[in-house]
Design a protein around this motif. Structure first.
Motif, short mmCIF file in Angstrom:
data_model
loop_
_atom_site.label_atom_id
_atom_site.label_comp_id
_atom_site.label_asym_id
_atom_site.label_seq_id
_atom_site.Cartn_x
_atom_site.Cartn_y
_atom_site.Cartn_z
N PRO A 126 33.06 30.89 33.92
CA PRO A 126 33.95 31.46 34.81
C PRO A 126 35.06 32.14 34.30
O PRO A 126 35.52 31.96 32.94
CB PRO A 126 34.61 30.17 35.41
N ALA A 128 38.72 35.13 34.73
CA ALA A 128 39.62 35.74 35.61
C ALA A 128 40.47 36.85 34.92
O ALA A 128 40.46 36.84 33.75
CB ALA A 128 40.77 34.56 36.25
N ALA A 138 47.19 31.91 39.44
CA ALA A 138 45.76 31.99 40.30
C ALA A 138 44.63 32.23 39.22
O ALA A 138 43.73 31.50 39.67
CB ALA A 138 45.75 33.24 41.23
N ALA A 139 44.86 32.84 38.17
CA ALA A 139 43.70 32.81 37.16
C ALA A 139 43.15 31.36 36.79
O ALA A 139 42.09 31.05 36.49
CB ALA A 139 43.84 33.67 35.97
N ASP A 142 41.37 29.58 39.35
CA ASP A 142 39.85 30.02 39.17
C ASP A 142 39.01 29.67 38.12
O ASP A 142 37.82 29.13 38.38
CB ASP A 142 39.93 31.63 39.28
N THR A 143 39.71 29.38 36.90
CA THR A 143 38.81 29.19 35.85
C THR A 143 38.75 27.46 35.49
O THR A 143 37.98 27.11 35.09
CB THR A 143 39.34 29.67 34.58
#
Length: 378
Positions: A126, A128, A138-139, A142-143
């Motif tokens: 994963p 970003a 936000a990154a 995501d990860t």
């Protein structure tokens, strides 16, 4: 552009951008095959420059030096991915250049590389993209955490990356990196790291070396074990994926694809558009080594046989081992199955790659045991 027709045969002059150990080993291979070599590198004591016929001591973006290199050489290659793509484009107006600027421009930037891999359907951990501090929240969502924040450009051997577990840590690392564009990578439950080194020619033919299993220490390759201790099906999948990456890039030359193995699955970690540290075992254990393949691909010659002649373990020698009088070469060379390669670097610094040695043995477990014992004794 006026270029010498292929194949380019011994007696011609070949050029290389970069004068480190990879350039040195390319230079040795090319000169052994009967070529002259011109190296462009700003370091007057560069390892490759010591071995070359001509060393141009200049910056990689120096137009006069690039013209001199391009007009003197039948073909030019590179030993590291951070050469400006614009320099490769400029050189291509004078002579053959391999690998080409388009492929190098993708893989020399982690953001471009990760996006390209995802767009082309290759599995990765994963990730970003982070272009500003405001992207980090936000990154991380995501990860997940923990994660690795890595600068997009000029990071290598563990440099330019930081492990982060919170938003505050990620912000601090981003600021420490000067606000450069970064990639945030999520952690995976890593079983092994492996790599495939291959050569690809103009016709799309590939010669793939055996899969290497790699161990790292502080982000720097420590030991490579060949053949990798993985199921044959996974080794075949890694080789097929590496070939597919090279095909999609339209790559000509030698390259390496590094993989994570997690949950029995392969994920592409990085692409290196050049010979690779994990391919140094080929110097002693294969019919054709990665540097001869680099010469062959550059010159439009048929690719050599990459067949493994013996199981082998490669051990990196870093500058840390030069403390307290330096390594004990006598003890190392007392073993007839040891092949030592030193790079001619004048200053030994912690983390700096000064050389490597290969241990060959028909019994892979015995090769690894001896390699680890000698490494620890040095």
């Amino acid at each position: 552009m006026s270029t010498k027709p292929l194949p380019i045969l011994p007696g011609a002059t070949l050029g290389i951008l970069g004068g480190g150990q990879l350039g040195r080993m390319f230079t040795i291979a090319a000169r052994t095959m009967g070529y002259r070599v011109m190296v462009l590198d700003p370091d007057g004591a560069s390892p490759a420059g010591q071995m070359a016929d001509v060393h141009l001591q200049a910056d990689y973006a120096d137009h006069a030096a690039l013209k001199q290199l391009g007009t003197a050489c039948a073909a030019v290659t590179t030993e590291f991915e951070n050469v400006p793509a614009a320099s490769l484009i400029e050189l291509a107006s004078y002579c053959r250049v391999s690998p080409g600027a388009a492929a190098v421009a993708i893989v020399q930037d982690r953001s471009h590389e990760k996006s390209w891999l995802a767009d082309n359907g290759f599995a990765t951990a994963p990730f970003a993209l982070v272009y500003s501090e405001g992207d980090l929240d936000a990154a991380l969502a995501d990860t997940g955490t923990p994660a690795l924040l890595k600068v997009s450009r000029f990071g290598y051997d563990g440099k330019g990356q930081a492990r982060v577990g919170t938003l505050e840590e990620a912000r601090a690392a981003f600021r420490e990196f000067g606000g450069q564009p970064c990639v945030l990578e999520g952690f995976v439950e890593l079983e092994r790291e492996v790599s495939v080194v291959l050569a690809r020619d103009d016709a799309g033919e590939c010669a793939l070396f055996p899969l290497a299993e790699n161990r790292h220490d502080n982000g720097i390759l420590d030991v490579s074990i060949v053949p990798a201790r993985v199921p044959d099906s996974l080794a075949a999948q890694a080789r097929d994926t590496a070939r597919a990456v090279a095909d999609r890039l339209g790559y000509v030359g030698v390259m390496a694809v590094e993989f994570f193995v997690a949950g029995g699955r392969l994920m592409v970690n990085e692409i290196a558009p050049r010979p690779h540290n994990s391919g140094h075992y080929t110097l002693d254990a294969c019919v054709t080594d990665q540097f001869e393949q680099q010469v062959r691909a550059l010159c439009g010659l048929p690719l050599g046989d990459p067949r493994l002649l013996s199981p082998v373990v490669m051990v990196n020698l870093l500058g840390d081992r030069w403390r307290n009088g330096g390594p004990h070469w006598g003890a190392l060379l007392a073993h007839p199955a040891i092949k030592l390669h030193l790079y001619g670097k004048q200053a030994a610094r912690p983390g700096r790659k000064m050389g490597h040695f290969n241990v060959l043995d028909a019994d892979p477990a015995a090769a690894l045991q001896l390699a680890e014992r000698l490494r620890d004794a040095l």
